[in-house]
Every structure is written in structure tokens, then in C-alpha cells.
Design an enzyme around this catalytic site. Structure first.
Site, PDB file in Angstrom:
ATOM      1  N   ASP A 398       8.898 -20.789   9.130  1.00 50.65           N
ATOM      2  CA  ASP A 398      10.270 -20.377   8.777  1.00 50.65           C
ATOM      3  C   ASP A 398      10.279 -19.119   7.907  1.00 50.65           C
ATOM      4  O   ASP A 398      11.147 -18.260   8.067  1.00 50.65           O
ATOM      5  CB  ASP A 398      10.982 -21.503   8.005  1.00 50.65           C
ATOM      6  CG  ASP A 398      11.187 -22.737   8.864  1.00 50.65           C
ATOM      7  OD1 ASP A 398      11.132 -22.605  10.099  1.00 50.65           O
ATOM      8  OD2 ASP A 398      11.393 -23.829   8.292  1.00 50.65           O
TER       9      ASP A 398
HETATM   10  P1  NAP Z   1       7.222 -24.402   8.018  1.00 53.45           P
HETATM   11  O1  NAP Z   1       8.300 -23.503   8.490  1.00 53.45           O
HETATM   12  O2  NAP Z   1       7.552 -25.811   7.758  1.00 53.45           O
HETATM   13  O3  NAP Z   1       6.047 -24.320   9.103  1.00 53.45           O
HETATM   14  C1  NAP Z   1       4.824 -24.886   8.853  1.00 53.45           C
HETATM   15  C2  NAP Z   1       3.994 -24.716  10.095  1.00 53.45           C
HETATM   16  O4  NAP Z   1       2.692 -25.163   9.771  1.00 53.45           O
HETATM   17  C3  NAP Z   1       4.475 -25.555  11.259  1.00 53.45           C
HETATM   18  O5  NAP Z   1       5.195 -24.772  12.176  1.00 53.45           O
HETATM   19  C4  NAP Z   1       3.189 -26.142  11.840  1.00 53.45           C
HETATM   20  O6  NAP Z   1       3.040 -25.679  13.190  1.00 53.45           O
HETATM   21  C5  NAP Z   1       2.097 -25.542  10.976  1.00 53.45           C
HETATM   22  N1  NAP Z   1       1.048 -26.508  10.655  1.00 53.45           N
HETATM   23  C6  NAP Z   1       1.168 -27.789  10.263  1.00 53.45           C
HETATM   24  N2  NAP Z   1      -0.019 -28.353  10.078  1.00 53.45           N
HETATM   25  C7  NAP Z   1      -0.940 -27.395  10.361  1.00 53.45           C
HETATM   26  C8  NAP Z   1      -2.351 -27.355  10.366  1.00 53.45           C
HETATM   27  N3  NAP Z   1      -3.092 -28.434  10.031  1.00 53.45           N
HETATM   28  N4  NAP Z   1      -2.946 -26.193  10.690  1.00 53.45           N
HETATM   29  C9  NAP Z   1      -2.225 -25.107  11.053  1.00 53.45           C
HETATM   30  N5  NAP Z   1      -0.890 -25.095  11.063  1.00 53.45           N
HETATM   31  C10 NAP Z   1      -0.257 -26.224  10.730  1.00 53.45           C
HETATM   32  O7  NAP Z   1       6.532 -23.843   6.696  1.00 53.45           O
HETATM   33  P2  NAP Z   1       6.902 -22.579   5.803  1.00 53.45           P
HETATM   34  O8  NAP Z   1       6.900 -21.327   6.606  1.00 53.45           O
HETATM   35  O9  NAP Z   1       5.992 -22.689   4.623  1.00 53.45           O
HETATM   36  O10 NAP Z   1       8.398 -22.804   5.383  1.00 53.45           O
HETATM   37  C11 NAP Z   1       8.766 -23.818   4.483  1.00 53.45           C
HETATM   38  C12 NAP Z   1       9.967 -24.557   5.021  1.00 53.45           C
HETATM   39  O11 NAP Z   1      10.083 -25.792   4.325  1.00 53.45           O
HETATM   40  C13 NAP Z   1      11.261 -23.808   4.821  1.00 53.45           C
HETATM   41  O12 NAP Z   1      12.167 -24.110   5.849  1.00 53.45           O
HETATM   42  C14 NAP Z   1      11.752 -24.379   3.474  1.00 53.45           C
HETATM   43  O13 NAP Z   1      13.146 -24.255   3.313  1.00 53.45           O
HETATM   44  C15 NAP Z   1      11.351 -25.822   3.644  1.00 53.45           C
HETATM   45  N6  NAP Z   1      11.125 -26.527   2.391  1.00 53.45           N
HETATM   46  C16 NAP Z   1      10.613 -25.866   1.333  1.00 53.45           C
HETATM   47  C17 NAP Z   1      10.403 -26.530   0.158  1.00 53.45           C
HETATM   48  C18 NAP Z   1       9.912 -25.774  -1.038  1.00 53.45           C
HETATM   49  O14 NAP Z   1      10.311 -26.090  -2.155  1.00 53.45           O
HETATM   50  N7  NAP Z   1       9.031 -24.809  -0.848  1.00 53.45           N
HETATM   51  C19 NAP Z   1      10.663 -27.930   0.080  1.00 53.45           C
HETATM   52  C20 NAP Z   1      11.147 -28.602   1.218  1.00 53.45           C
HETATM   53  C21 NAP Z   1      11.383 -27.875   2.375  1.00 53.45           C
HETATM   54  P3  NAP Z   1       2.172 -26.528  14.233  1.00 53.45           P
HETATM   55  O15 NAP Z   1       2.740 -27.882  14.224  1.00 53.45           O
HETATM   56  O16 NAP Z   1       2.366 -25.803  15.506  1.00 53.45           O
HETATM   57  O17 NAP Z   1       0.771 -26.487  13.735  1.00 53.45           O
END
Ligand code: NAP
Length: 470
Positions: A398
Site C-alpha cells: 500500500d
Molecule cells: P501491506 O500493504 O499490508 O502489504 C504487505 C505485503 O507484504 C503484502 O502485499 C504481502 O504480499 C507481502 N508479504 C506478506 N508476507 C510476506 C513474506 N513472508 N515475504 C514477502 N512478502 C510478504 O504493507 P505496507 O505497504 O507496509 O502497508 C501497511 C498497510 O497496513 C497500510 O494500508 C496501513 O494503513 C495498514 N496499517 C498500518 C498500521 C501501522 O500503524 N503502520 C497498522 C495497521 C494497518 P504477498 O501476500 O503477495 O506476499
């Protein structure tokens, strides 16, 4: 010296330690010490508060401290780093519950039963019950959503905002009724009208906390957690007024204010207003349809990725939740060192909402001993992204989604991202083309300059390290 004066001085020392501890938490270099300084302040505050009590039931105090310490020690060992956000949510809830119980027990206290209560304390009790109750039930729902116990999607129903507003209005009316009671009406022994009103207020506050959180999607939970954290501080502050404890008022205000500041930072990082987060129902299915972005996906092998990295003179790593899930932080640091030794300028760019809790990536990279000076923020690196040779996206999705910049119909539209798509080459490490937490498709995977290194992030980085060493 007068014991009251000594206690007052101790509370001032504790408050100063809280402020300094908080200040030190704002820098990665001093954060650990800051935690320790605040903990010492808390110890001073607790000991001072105990000495102020006329009769201390030591068995209860020791039992409570023992149970709390055992739970804390177990949680520190058993709870995985990836589960920290829901833990923080739960802790906020317990903070709210503690204040709620303080308000409730003071209401039942002998001071009130004797009719010796002033109007100010009556209002403070009401606020403690309301804010504490909302914080407790709201945090339990946030915990359940983040831990996957209930759906992370916003649970929406017709008129939910109106229902919440009506509940709030009823609470306010009951609050006015409660606060306008004369002190002698507070004789709880006879189940006074004040008692009945407060029972209703407590129940409505618990319902409001749960209902207002259940309509918020998992992607917005970081903001909600920060807000609930602020609420737990305000509840503690109100409890401080109830029991006339200055250090509780100070520490509650600090938590309340810092929670609001963090909420504001998180909202800005997601390009959302707080009203939109609380009432918008983001993530309820308005996201871009699956398959909306098309193009050629270019998978790459570790050997070919190594060749690109080996020739790079500047590399930016962009970690995300996948790095935490794969526990790849140590491997990422090792690869970074190999690249630096190879002559590349290596940076680590951390998006404020990457991962699942504020500062998630900072904690992991610090654990892997990545030097602080190599960490940069999106606004520092984005202007020069066009001249970066390789952006390596490690399990982020994201926070690097260019739809935020290019597609007005995307729910992420307007969110500041790390613009890895503008680097000369972008290598994305993840296991599939699945969307990230927000459930939004990512056009980055189809860009001309993007290469997909499919697989678990730790295994993929391990292969790159082996190539370098080979
Ligand atoms: P993300 O958008 O959730 O994407 C994480 C990606 O990691 C997934 O698409 C997944 O794709 C991949 N993944 C998972 N396990 C993996 C592994 N073992 N090896 C390689 N890839 C792996 O993460 P982000 O870009 O860090 O964004 C964070 C999101 O979480 C935002 O939408 C944010 O609003 C939300 N959020 C943030 C917080 C905070 O406080 N930081 C708290 C709650 C929610 P695959 O499945 O294809 O591997």
C-alpha cells in the site's frame, strides 16, 4: 518536613521524568533510555501514592503487582513483533478500564456515601466513566479486528452515524442530569437516581465505543489505535481529578496530548481527515476492482536481480509489513552492507504507516542494527527518486502504490507514498500479486521498470546475499 510537601515534590519529580522520558522517545538514539526514565518516574509516582494512603492493603497491592508483572513478562516473550499493534490496542483498553473502575469505585466510595462530594468531582466521575468505557470497548473491538478474531472490514449498517450520534446525545443529557444532582443525592446505599443514571451512562459508553470502532476498516486501525491511546490518557486525567492525584492528571494529559499528535501525524500520512477515518467506512468494498490494472508482469530471478544491484550506485530499500512477516530485517541489513561495500549509496526509506503499528519498521531495522543516519523519510527521498538506480521494495504494498498519485478512483488517492515507481529500476519482493492491507490493487507490479522477485522476503534476500558472496 511536612509529608504532604515531600509527596508534592516527589510528584513533581515524577512528572518531570515523564516529560523528559517522552521527549527522549522522539529520537531513536535516546528512545530506550527515555523508556527507562519514564519507568523510574512511574515507580516514584506509585510509591508516593502508596505512602499517601491511610491503610494500604498490601496483600492486594503485591498480588496485583505480581499478576501484572507476570502477564507483562509473558507478553514480552510470547507476543510476536507482528502482533504488537493489537497488543497496544489491548493495553489502551486496559488503561480505559482502569480509569472506568476508579470512577466507579469512587462513586461507591465512603466520601460520596457520606454526601461529602463537590460538583466538580461529580462531573469528573461522569467523564471518567464515559471516556474510560468508550476506550475499553473500542479498544477490544480494535484488538479483535487487528488480530483477525472478527472481520477487519468496516461493519456498516444504515444510519450508523445517526445511531452513534443519538447515543452520544443521550449520554450528554444523562451527564447533565447526573451532574445537576445535589451531593446528598449521592447516597448510593439506597440505589439513588444518580446510581441509576450512572449505570445507564456506563452501559451506553461501552456500546458507543464498540459501535463507533466496528464501522472502521482495518486499514484505518493505526489511526484508531492512536486516538484510543489519547482517550485512555484523557480518561486517566479525569480519574486524576476524581481522586485528586496530580501526577495522574499530568501523566493522563501527556498521554492524551501525545495520542492526538500521533493521530494527526498518521492521518496526514494517509492523506485522510480524522472525520473521514471515523465516519467514512473506508475499505468497505469501494476499492478498485480486482484486475483493474493490467499489463505485463516481469518476474526476475535472484541471479538477475543480483546483476542489477551489483551495478547500482544508489539503492533505496523500502520495507513494509512483509519484511516483518518474513523477519527479514537482519538479512536486509546484511545485503545493505554488501551493497555499500560494493560502492553503492544505500538508504532505507520508512513510510509512517508501513507495517502494522506506528514505528513498526523503525523498531525492526533498529533491532537489526541498521544505522539511524541511513533511515530517510518519503519526503526526503521522493524528490531524488528519479536518479535512484534501484528501489528494493521488501514486502511493502500500500505504501508504494502509485494509484495514490495516478488513479482518482482509487481509495488510496492522495495518500503520500514512497514513489519507487520513479526509480530507474524497482525490484518488488513479495510472494504473489495479492493486494496489501487496504485490499487495493497495485499498478506498480505492471510498470515498465518494475521487476517482481517472487517468494518469501527473507529467502529472496538470502539468495541475493549468496549471489553477492559467491
Ligand atoms: P501491506 O500493504 O499490508 O502489504 C504487505 C505485503 O507484504 C503484502 O502485499 C504481502 O504480499 C507481502 N508479504 C506478506 N508476507 C510476506 C513474506 N513472508 N515475504 C514477502 N512478502 C510478504 O504493507 P505496507 O505497504 O507496509 O502497508 C501497511 C498497510 O497496513 C497500510 O494500508 C496501513 O494503513 C495498514 N496499517 C498500518 C498500521 C501501522 O500503524 N503502520 C497498522 C495497521 C494497518 P504477498 O501476500 O503477495 O506476499
Amino acid at each position: 518536613m511536612n509529608p504532604e510537601l515531600i509527596r508534592g515534590l516527589c510528584y513533581i519529580v515524577a512528572s518531570i521524568l515523564f516529560v523528559f522520558g517522552l521527549r527522549m522517545l522522539s529520537s531513536r538514539a535516546t528512545a530506550r533510555k527515555g523508556n527507562m526514565v519514564s519507568a523510574i518516574g512511574m515507580l516514584i509516582a506509585i510509591v508516593t501514592a502508596l505512602t499517601a494512603m491511610q491503610q494500604v492493603r498490601w496483600a492486594w497491592i503485591i498480588a496485583g503487582a505480581g499478576v501484572g508483572s507476570a502477564v507483562g513478562a509473558l507478553a514480552a516473550r510470547l507476543v510476536k513483533m507482528t502482533s504488537m499493534p493489537e497488543m497496544v490496542g489491548l493495553f489502551n483498553g486496559f488503561g480505559g478500564l482502569a480509569s472506568f473502575l476508579v470512577g466507579w469505585s469512587e462513586f461507591h466510595g465512603k466520601r460520596i456515601a457520606a454526601g461529602a462530594i463537590d460538583q466538580f468531582t461529580i462531573v469528573a466521575i461522569f467523564l471518567t466513566i464515559v471516556i474510560g468505557g468508550i476506550t475499553f470497548s473500542g479498544s477490544l473491538v480494535a484488538y479483535a479486528k487487528l488480530s483477525g478474531t472478527i472481520t477487519a472490514k468496516p461493519v456498516l449498517y444504515k444510519g450508523r452515524n445517526i445511531i452513534n450520534l443519538i447515543i452520544l446525545a443521550v449520554i450528554v443529557v444523562l451527564g447533565i442530569l447526573f451532574s445537576s444532582q445535589r451531593p446528598e443525592q449521592f447516597d448510593v446505599g439506597g440505589r439513588s437516581s444518580a446510581y441509576v443514571i450512572l449505570m445507564f451512562v456506563a452501559a451506553l459508553a461501552l456500546v458507543l465505543g464498540a459501535l463507533s470502532t466496528i464501522g472502521i476498516g482495518g486499514a484505518d486501525m493505526p489511526v484508531v489505535i492512536c486516538l484510543l491511546n489519547s482517550y485512555s490518557g484523557l480518561a486517566a486525567c479525569a480519574a486524576g481529578f476524581v481522586i485528586r492525584n496530580n501526577v495522574l492528571i499530568v501523566s493522563g494529559s501527556l498521554v492524551g496530548a501525545s495520542g492526538i499528535i500521533l493521530t494527526n501525524i498518521m492521518c496526514k500520512a494517509m492523506n485522510r481527515s480524522l472525520t473521514n477515518v471515523l465516519f467514512g467506512g473506508f475499505g468497505s468494498g469501494t476499492s478498485v476492482a480486482a484486475g483493474a490494472y493490467r499489463g505485463e508482469v516481469k518476474p526476475i530471478s535472484a541471479q538477475d536481480a543480483y546483476l542489477i544491484l551489483e551495478a547500482a550506485s544508489s539503492v533505496v530499500f523500502v520495507p513494509g509489513y512483509g519484511m516483518a512477516a518474513a523477519q527479514a530485517q537482519h538479512a536486509v541489513h546484511e545485503l545493505g552492507e554488501l551493497l555499500a561495500r560494493n560502492g553503492a549509496d544505500v538508504k532505507y526509506c520508512i513510510h509512517p504507516v508501513a507495517g502494522r503499528m506506528p514505528g513498526h519498521m523503525n523498531v525492526l531495522l533498529a533491532e537489526a542494527n541498521v544505522p539511524y543516519e541511513l533511515l530517510v523519510e518519503p519526503q526526503d527521498v521522493n524528490p531524488t527518486m528519479g536518479v535512484v538506480d534501484v528501489a528494493v521494495v521488501i514486502g511493502a504494498n500500500d505504501v508504494v502504490n502509485p494509484a495514490a498519485r495516478e488513479d482518482k478512483s482509487s481509495p488510496l488517492w492522495g495518500m503520500p507514498i514512497v514513489e519507487v515507481d520513479r526509480a530507474r529500476t524497482c525490484i518488488v519482493l513479495k510472494r504473489s500479486l495479492n493486494p496489501g492491507f487496504a485490499g487495493v490493487e497495485n499498478p506498480l507490479f505492471f510498470k515498465e521498470n518494475t521487476r517482481m522477485l517472487f517468494g518469501d522476503a527473507k529467502a529472496s534476500i538470502g539468495s541475493l546475499i549468496s549471489e553477492f558472496k559467491g
